[in-house]
Enzyme design. Structure first.
Site, PDB file in Angstrom:
ATOM      1  N   ASP A   1       0.848  -1.178   0.000  1.00  0.00           N
ATOM      2  CA  ASP A   1       0.000   0.000   0.000  1.00  0.00           C
ATOM      3  C   ASP A   1       0.892   1.240   0.000  1.00  0.00           C
ATOM      4  O   ASP A   1       1.880   1.284   0.735  1.00  0.00           O
ATOM      5  CB  ASP A   1      -0.855  -0.044   1.275  1.00  0.00           C
ATOM      6  CG  ASP A   1      -1.930   1.007   1.318  1.00  0.00           C
ATOM      7  OD1 ASP A   1      -2.520   1.290   0.270  1.00  0.00           O
ATOM      8  OD2 ASP A   1      -2.180   1.540   2.414  1.00  0.00           O
ATOM      9  N   ILE A   2       0.565   2.225  -0.827  1.00  0.00           N
ATOM     10  CA  ILE A   2       1.291   3.497  -0.779  1.00  0.00           C
ATOM     11  C   ILE A   2       0.716   4.280   0.397  1.00  0.00           C
ATOM     12  O   ILE A   2      -0.492   4.519   0.465  1.00  0.00           O
ATOM     13  CB  ILE A   2       1.145   4.287  -2.095  1.00  0.00           C
ATOM     14  CG1 ILE A   2       1.716   3.487  -3.258  1.00  0.00           C
ATOM     15  CG2 ILE A   2       1.839   5.646  -1.977  1.00  0.00           C
ATOM     16  CD1 ILE A   2       1.476   4.108  -4.614  1.00  0.00           C
TER      17      ILE A   2
ATOM     18  N   ASP B   1      -1.782   9.563 -10.415  1.00  0.00           N
ATOM     19  CA  ASP B   1      -1.764   8.540 -11.468  1.00  0.00           C
ATOM     20  C   ASP B   1      -0.342   8.247 -11.937  1.00  0.00           C
ATOM     21  O   ASP B   1       0.023   7.090 -12.172  1.00  0.00           O
ATOM     22  CB  ASP B   1      -2.627   8.974 -12.655  1.00  0.00           C
ATOM     23  CG  ASP B   1      -4.119   8.882 -12.365  1.00  0.00           C
ATOM     24  OD1 ASP B   1      -4.497   8.338 -11.298  1.00  0.00           O
ATOM     25  OD2 ASP B   1      -4.910   9.367 -13.202  1.00  0.00           O
TER      26      ASP B   1
ATOM     27  N   GLU C   1      -4.648   2.459  -4.315  1.00  0.00           N
ATOM     28  CA  GLU C   1      -3.188   2.544  -4.211  1.00  0.00           C
ATOM     29  C   GLU C   1      -2.601   1.253  -3.650  1.00  0.00           C
ATOM     30  O   GLU C   1      -1.486   1.241  -3.145  1.00  0.00           O
ATOM     31  CB  GLU C   1      -2.787   3.744  -3.348  1.00  0.00           C
ATOM     32  CG  GLU C   1      -2.996   3.590  -1.865  1.00  0.00           C
ATOM     33  CD  GLU C   1      -4.440   3.762  -1.386  1.00  0.00           C
ATOM     34  OE1 GLU C   1      -4.651   3.622  -0.183  1.00  0.00           O
ATOM     35  OE2 GLU C   1      -5.337   4.017  -2.202  1.00  0.00           O
TER      36      GLU C   1
END
Length: 174
Positions: free
Chosen positions: A66-67, A83, A109
């Site tokens: 996960d970001i 994006d 994300e």
């Protein structure tokens, strides 16, 4: 000659149809933004690979990444910048795994990896290497501001106690 030409034309049309069907199937299995496999395909792949491990032995690791604080990136720098970051991170995942492994955009994300014949300690090394690459990215907004991102990883391996189905494996990694 007319019959031969008709059959040749039918063959050409059939081959064109087959190619278009192949392209449609590829589009159905891929995420439009990142080009990685999509959520549905990832689950199907994980199920097949778990069946393979049950039948022939070996190990399969599942990674969810996960970001961190990605909503803030979109809020502060815009969705176009977000994006671009998603595409860049997807490229790092694709380059950072073997051809036999699978990278997917899990949603938003989040990304998922299926690492074949990879035990937990080895998968942990892969995760750490990818985490470092993501942390070293210098992201630039449309306005020219530079910033960095971080990421979090979860990992689970099969076979393992309590993991019977692909759903269990994904939940354990999450």
């Amino acid at each position: 000659i007319a019959r031969v030409n008709t059959h040749l034309r039918m063959k050409e049309l059939y081959e064109a149809l087959q190619e278009r069907n192949r392209l449609l199937e590829e589009m159905a299995n891929r995420d439009g933004l990142t080009g990685l496999y999509n959520h549905r395909f990832f689950h199907e792949h994980l199920t097949r690979e778990m069946d393979r491990v049950r039948r022939y032995g070996g190990v399969l690791s599942c990674v969810l990444a996960d970001i961190d604080h990605f909503k803030k990136v979109n809020d502060n720098y815009g969705h176009q910048t977000g994006d671009l970051i998603l595409k860049e991170v997807a490229g790092l995942f694709q380059k950072g795994i073997r051809e036999s492994d699978l990278a997917a955009r899990y949603g938003g994300e989040e990304f998922a990896l299926a690492l074949l014949q990879t035990d937990s300690p080895t998968a942990l090394k892969v995760c750490e290497r990818l985490r470092e690459k993501i942390a070293s990215l210098t992201c630039t907004s449309a306005g020219g501001a530079s910033f960095r991102i971080t990421s979090s990883f979860g990992l689970a391996a099969f076979p393992s106690t309590g993991i019977k189905a692909e759903k269990d494996l994904v939940e354990a990694a999450d």
